[in-house]
Design an enzyme around this catalytic site. Sequence first.
Site, PDB file in Angstrom:
ATOM      1  CG  ASP A  98      -7.286 -21.399  48.424  1.00 29.28           C
ATOM      2  OD1 ASP A  98      -7.952 -22.076  47.602  1.00 29.28           O
ATOM      3  OD2 ASP A  98      -6.606 -21.920  49.327  1.00 29.28           O
ATOM      4  CD  GLU A 120     -11.858 -22.101  53.222  1.00 29.70           C
ATOM      5  OE1 GLU A 120     -12.234 -23.212  53.615  1.00 29.70           O
ATOM      6  OE2 GLU A 120     -11.061 -21.944  52.259  1.00 29.70           O
ATOM      7  CD  GLU A 134      -3.245 -22.962  46.028  1.00 33.61           C
ATOM      8  OE1 GLU A 134      -3.548 -23.898  45.270  1.00 33.61           O
ATOM      9  OE2 GLU A 134      -2.048 -22.641  46.274  1.00 33.61           O
ATOM     10  CG  HIS A 211      -2.522 -31.470  45.658  1.00 35.60           C
ATOM     11  ND1 HIS A 211      -3.037 -31.688  46.911  1.00 35.60           N
ATOM     12  CD2 HIS A 211      -2.944 -30.226  45.289  1.00 35.60           C
ATOM     13  CE1 HIS A 211      -3.746 -30.637  47.287  1.00 35.60           C
ATOM     14  NE2 HIS A 211      -3.710 -29.737  46.320  1.00 35.60           N
ATOM     15  NE  ARG A 213      -0.249 -24.607  40.686  1.00 37.57           N
ATOM     16  CZ  ARG A 213      -0.271 -24.651  39.359  1.00 37.57           C
ATOM     17  NH1 ARG A 213       0.856 -24.639  38.685  1.00 37.57           N
ATOM     18  NH2 ARG A 213      -1.420 -24.711  38.705  1.00 37.57           N
ATOM     19  CG  HIS A 244      -3.337 -33.991  42.168  1.00 41.46           C
ATOM     20  ND1 HIS A 244      -3.037 -33.352  40.987  1.00 41.46           N
ATOM     21  CD2 HIS A 244      -4.281 -33.231  42.774  1.00 41.46           C
ATOM     22  CE1 HIS A 244      -3.775 -32.253  40.891  1.00 41.46           C
ATOM     23  NE2 HIS A 244      -4.528 -32.158  41.953  1.00 41.46           N
TER      24      HIS A 244
END
Length: 383
Positions: A98, A120, A134, A211, A213, A244
């Site tokens: 993704d 995937e 993603e 982490h 967004r 991160h």
Amino acid sequence: MHKIKVMSVFGTRPEAIKMAPLVRLMSGDSRIESVVCVTAQHREMLDQVLGLFDIAPRYDLDIMTEKQSLTGITVKALTGLEDVIEREMPDMLLVHGDTTTTFAGSLAAFYHRVKTGHVEAGLRTGNKYAPYPEEMNRRLAGALADVHFAPTAGARDNLLREGIKEENIVVTGNTVIDALLQVVREDYAFGFSPLKDIDFTGNRVILLTCHRRENLGRPMINIFEAVRDVVGAYGDVEVVFPVHMNPAVRELAYDILGGTEKVHLIEPVDYLPFANLMNKCHIVLTDSGGIQEEAPSLGKPVLVLREVTERPEAVKAGTVKLAGTRKEDIVRLVSGLLDDKDLYAGMAEAVNPYGDGRASARIVDAVKYFTGLSSCPPEEFTR
């Protein structure tokens, strides 16, 4: 002897981890010329995995820049891949999951009429902004792909609902389980502080990763405050948080958790120690995608710090619970696992629905079948 050329394109650490066992398997197959092209959308974290699995890319686009934007990543990856594809013209191009590299790789292959396999494939939340970007990277890659390697039956069903033909879908399990089983060792010893100094047998260690967004701002503040409260309430609980590199994440982490006793804020670690850290911890708190698949394979309950997940199979199986991002909910769910041994055991002992360590072999068989190298349809993963 007839051979096929297969190009694998990836650019981040999670992609590299999940593609590594597949790349290594193809590299050892005399009937496949395996070509690896990395965009290096992430640089240092990607290089760690390439070194661990001894993968030497034929092409490295090295696109990462400071404060890069999604537009910048897309444009640079697409432009760089155009030259590589024109030079190699593979029989099939493989992308994973993704990321923005995944979308760009799929689009570049389409522009050159190169058959694309999506590893995937089929994970969905139904919300194009969660996870962002993603979810749309996955959907767009799926719309462009010719062959879909779905990790689970649920992912296959998502693709069927979107009009993908069943004959173009293969349920394989997830290659991340293949990678994990190759690197986790019960006798693994950490060689650096503070991990080598933590009493993993006498204390209950919580692994935290955060982490996303969409969690920046108030959701992340809630998460970190919840972790601080849990540590304050239990004398035998420690937290390890590989922070991160995103400056926005680091600022909040150190403002809220910095200096908190029994909370260890550490730099991101290589995949080998990280996988073994998962194996030694008691509970995992994460907003990551892949960890929702990995940790249950090691018998670790996972609380997902998101409102939705594209991996509902784990929730259904009982290995994962959605904790959301409200402080009170996170504290309640973590405390429940710490206080109730039966509740903990129910999650820790649930059967992981994501794989048996043979996903890469199934994908290789499928690649041969869909490129005409083999007449045998690939075996599918069932659980």
